[in-house]
Write an enzyme that holds these catalytic residues in place. Structure first.
Site, PDB file in Angstrom:
ATOM      1  N   TYR A 146      -1.138   8.186   9.210  1.00  0.00           N
ATOM      2  CA  TYR A 146      -0.420   6.970   8.795  1.00  0.00           C
ATOM      3  C   TYR A 146      -0.241   6.037   9.999  1.00  0.00           C
ATOM      4  O   TYR A 146      -0.534   4.835   9.928  1.00  0.00           O
ATOM      5  CB  TYR A 146       0.932   7.389   8.216  1.00  0.00           C
ATOM      6  CG  TYR A 146       1.870   6.276   7.840  1.00  0.00           C
ATOM      7  CD1 TYR A 146       1.583   5.421   6.788  1.00  0.00           C
ATOM      8  CD2 TYR A 146       3.077   6.114   8.515  1.00  0.00           C
ATOM      9  CE1 TYR A 146       2.478   4.413   6.430  1.00  0.00           C
ATOM     10  CE2 TYR A 146       3.974   5.121   8.161  1.00  0.00           C
ATOM     11  CZ  TYR A 146       3.669   4.270   7.122  1.00  0.00           C
ATOM     12  OH  TYR A 146       4.557   3.284   6.762  1.00  0.00           O
ATOM     13  N   LYS A 150      -1.858   2.349  10.617  1.00  0.00           N
ATOM     14  CA  LYS A 150      -1.029   1.154  10.831  1.00  0.00           C
ATOM     15  C   LYS A 150      -1.414   0.458  12.140  1.00  0.00           C
ATOM     16  O   LYS A 150      -1.460  -0.771  12.212  1.00  0.00           O
ATOM     17  CB  LYS A 150       0.463   1.529  10.844  1.00  0.00           C
ATOM     18  CG  LYS A 150       1.012   1.913   9.480  1.00  0.00           C
ATOM     19  CD  LYS A 150       1.019   0.727   8.520  1.00  0.00           C
ATOM     20  CE  LYS A 150       1.634   1.060   7.176  1.00  0.00           C
ATOM     21  NZ  LYS A 150       1.456   0.002   6.181  1.00  0.00           N
TER      22      LYS A 150
HETATM   23  P1  NAD Z   1       5.833   3.128  -1.897  1.00  0.00           P
HETATM   24  O1  NAD Z   1       4.984   4.337  -1.820  1.00  0.00           O
HETATM   25  O2  NAD Z   1       7.212   3.261  -2.444  1.00  0.00           O
HETATM   26  O3  NAD Z   1       5.091   1.998  -2.742  1.00  0.00           O
HETATM   27  C1  NAD Z   1       3.729   1.751  -2.625  1.00  0.00           C
HETATM   28  C2  NAD Z   1       3.225   1.261  -3.969  1.00  0.00           C
HETATM   29  O4  NAD Z   1       1.832   1.036  -3.854  1.00  0.00           O
HETATM   30  C3  NAD Z   1       3.423   2.289  -5.105  1.00  0.00           C
HETATM   31  O5  NAD Z   1       4.121   1.711  -6.179  1.00  0.00           O
HETATM   32  C4  NAD Z   1       2.010   2.685  -5.472  1.00  0.00           C
HETATM   33  O6  NAD Z   1       1.833   2.956  -6.860  1.00  0.00           O
HETATM   34  C5  NAD Z   1       1.223   1.458  -5.066  1.00  0.00           C
HETATM   35  N1  NAD Z   1      -0.192   1.757  -4.828  1.00  0.00           N
HETATM   36  C6  NAD Z   1      -0.720   2.871  -4.281  1.00  0.00           C
HETATM   37  N2  NAD Z   1      -2.060   2.800  -4.280  1.00  0.00           N
HETATM   38  C7  NAD Z   1      -2.375   1.604  -4.827  1.00  0.00           C
HETATM   39  C8  NAD Z   1      -3.608   0.958  -5.102  1.00  0.00           C
HETATM   40  N3  NAD Z   1      -4.779   1.533  -4.822  1.00  0.00           N
HETATM   41  N4  NAD Z   1      -3.573  -0.267  -5.671  1.00  0.00           N
HETATM   42  C9  NAD Z   1      -2.379  -0.861  -5.983  1.00  0.00           C
HETATM   43  N5  NAD Z   1      -1.195  -0.280  -5.764  1.00  0.00           N
HETATM   44  C10 NAD Z   1      -1.189   0.946  -5.197  1.00  0.00           C
HETATM   45  O7  NAD Z   1       5.871   2.491  -0.446  1.00  0.00           O
HETATM   46  P2  NAD Z   1       6.986   1.528   0.184  1.00  0.00           P
HETATM   47  O8  NAD Z   1       7.999   2.387   0.848  1.00  0.00           O
HETATM   48  O9  NAD Z   1       7.407   0.521  -0.785  1.00  0.00           O
HETATM   49  O10 NAD Z   1       6.128   0.879   1.359  1.00  0.00           O
HETATM   50  C11 NAD Z   1       5.476  -0.359   1.214  1.00  0.00           C
HETATM   51  C12 NAD Z   1       4.808  -0.705   2.531  1.00  0.00           C
HETATM   52  O11 NAD Z   1       5.793  -0.729   3.569  1.00  0.00           O
HETATM   53  C13 NAD Z   1       3.754   0.302   2.983  1.00  0.00           C
HETATM   54  O12 NAD Z   1       2.726  -0.382   3.660  1.00  0.00           O
HETATM   55  C14 NAD Z   1       4.491   1.167   3.975  1.00  0.00           C
HETATM   56  O13 NAD Z   1       3.645   1.727   4.921  1.00  0.00           O
HETATM   57  C15 NAD Z   1       5.423   0.147   4.622  1.00  0.00           C
HETATM   58  N6  NAD Z   1       6.584   0.774   5.246  1.00  0.00           N
HETATM   59  C16 NAD Z   1       7.546   1.372   4.473  1.00  0.00           C
HETATM   60  C17 NAD Z   1       8.637   1.980   5.099  1.00  0.00           C
HETATM   61  C18 NAD Z   1       9.709   2.655   4.298  1.00  0.00           C
HETATM   62  O14 NAD Z   1      10.625   3.253   4.896  1.00  0.00           O
HETATM   63  N7  NAD Z   1       9.702   2.567   2.981  1.00  0.00           N
HETATM   64  C19 NAD Z   1       8.733   1.962   6.495  1.00  0.00           C
HETATM   65  C20 NAD Z   1       7.701   1.386   7.240  1.00  0.00           C
HETATM   66  C21 NAD Z   1       6.639   0.763   6.602  1.00  0.00           C
HETATM   67  N1  SER Z   2       9.673   5.334   6.526  1.00  0.00           N
HETATM   68  C1  SER Z   2       8.300   5.462   6.887  1.00  0.00           C
HETATM   69  C2  SER Z   2       7.873   6.887   6.900  1.00  0.00           C
HETATM   70  O1  SER Z   2       8.707   7.724   7.150  1.00  0.00           O
HETATM   71  C3  SER Z   2       8.058   4.861   8.237  1.00  0.00           C
HETATM   72  O2  SER Z   2       6.910   4.102   8.129  1.00  0.00           O
HETATM   73  O3  SER Z   2       6.722   7.135   6.680  1.00  0.00           O
END
Ligand code: NAD
Ligand code: SER
Length: 316
Positions: A146, A150
């Site tokens: 991951y 990124k």
């Molecule tokens: P999540 O897993 O909750 O949501 C991701 C969504 O993408 C899901 O609803 C999934 O169904 C959809 N998805 C997966 N494959 C797909 C595809 N091929 N086509 C279309 N949709 C698809 O993730 P999140 O926590 O909402 O994270 C969103 C972004 O933010 C990601 O890039 C993640 O890396 C980044 N991020 C999140 C966090 C966190 O703590 N939540 C922290 C750092 C970065």
């Molecule tokens: N909350 C995220 C994880 O734990 C950080 O990108 O993967």
């Protein structure tokens, strides 16, 4: 372009961030101007609030058709596989996290989109990065697939901006804590489960050791940071890889103690698993001074304020 003229596509709108970001964007740009899309079915919280299309970001042709058909001017790309789930299927995580981004970048260049948003993560940092107040620019040697995806993604964003003038903006989110939509398989998700377990069962077994400090942020701050960065004039956006942002850092023991102030019977135990190694490789705290000086970033929620809000909302 004024908010009324924008047409936004949110990819991954049914996820933890997607639901709340879509709601916030619809408030600013109008329900009809924010198209939610996901592989999964539409989240209940979004149903009836605006357009939804079923979309696989890996299907570049279909994505391109939607961008043209819907007259899209901005894309928020949230579809990804997060750190803990990524370690279970590294090939799939690399494929989705990279190819999804490259598909969006190519279409943004070809269709001359106004702006693109794509989040990075504190997971870009690795064991050789500074643990305390990890700076914007430093040694970056991620150990998870991951984190690798990124970090590579950040450089693709920078490349498309420099070479093709695509206005892509990005934030390295810390662990995000929220109550509206379930998290998608991150190492920091314990800080969400702990609230649900404390309310339902008055106890929680944590997958990390009690003294594991990690950078965290409450979802309202993350949504505000995202929109503030996207609304900043291009001249204020000096970082075209991804911005460090910070709000709070705490350990499982500290968040447990904060919850105990409101639920005195709450008990915690610790059973570290494979996520401990991932957490150990990340910084304990983040220096976000560049985001603060470039576009005025400032968090509103600390551990105390977030805990109060999480418990109140989960109880109601
Ligand atoms: P999540 O897993 O909750 O949501 C991701 C969504 O993408 C899901 O609803 C999934 O169904 C959809 N998805 C997966 N494959 C797909 C595809 N091929 N086509 C279309 N949709 C698809 O993730 P999140 O926590 O909402 O994270 C969103 C972004 O933010 C990601 O890039 C993640 O890396 C980044 N991020 C999140 C966090 C966190 O703590 N939540 C922290 C750092 C970065
Ligand atoms: N909350 C995220 C994880 O734990 C950080 O990108 O993967």
């Amino acid at each position: 372009m004024s908010p009324a003229k924008e047409k936004i596509l949110v990819i991954g709108a049914s996820g933890q961030i997607g639901v709340e970001l879509t709601q916030a964007l619809r408030k600013i740009y109008g329900n009809a101007n924010v198209v939610a899309s996901d592989l999964r079915e539409e989240n209940d919280l979004l149903k009836g609030t605006g357009p939804y299309v079923s979309l696989d970001v890996m299907n570049k042709e279909m994505l391109h058709v939607q961008v043209i058909r819907q007259n899209i001017t901005q894309v928020y790309l949230l579809a990804a596989i997060l750190s803990a789930t990524g370690e279970k299927n590294p090939g799939l995580a690399w494929h989705l996290n990279m190819q999804g981004l490259l598909n969006v970048l190519d279409i943004a260049r070809d269709e001359k989109l106004q702006k693109v948003y794509w989040p990075s993560s504190i997971a870009v940092f690795g064991p050789t990065s500074p643990k305390e107040n990890c700076p914007q620019q430093t040694i970056i040697e991620p150990i998870t697939v991951y984190g690798i995806s990124k970090y590579a993604g950040e450089f693709w964003c920078n490349y498309f901006h420099r070479r093709f003038r695509v206005d892509i903006r990005s934030i390295r989110y810390p662990g995000l804590i929220s109550y509206k939509s379930s998290p998608g398989g991150g190492t920091t998700d314990y800080a969400i489960e702990i609230f649900q377990e404390a309310l339902e069962n008055k106890k929680y077994s944590c997958c990390l050791q009690k003294d594991t400090y990690l950078p965290m942020m409450y979802m309202p701050d993350a949504i505000r940071a995202t929109i503030e960065l996207m609304e900043a004039p291009a001249s204020s956006v000096s970082v075209r890889t991804s911005y460090n942002v910070s709000a709070m850092s705490f350990s499982p023991e500290e968040i447990g103690a904060e919850i105990k102030k409101h639920i005195p019977e709450f008990r915690m135990s610790y059973a570290p698993d494979y996520r401990q190694e991932i957490a150990n490789s990340w910084p304990k705290s983040i220096d976000d001074s560049v985001a603060r000086s470039d576009w005025g970033w400032k968090p509103e929620y600390n551990l105390e304020k977030m805990t109060l809000d999480m418990l109140a909302n989960l109880q109601s």
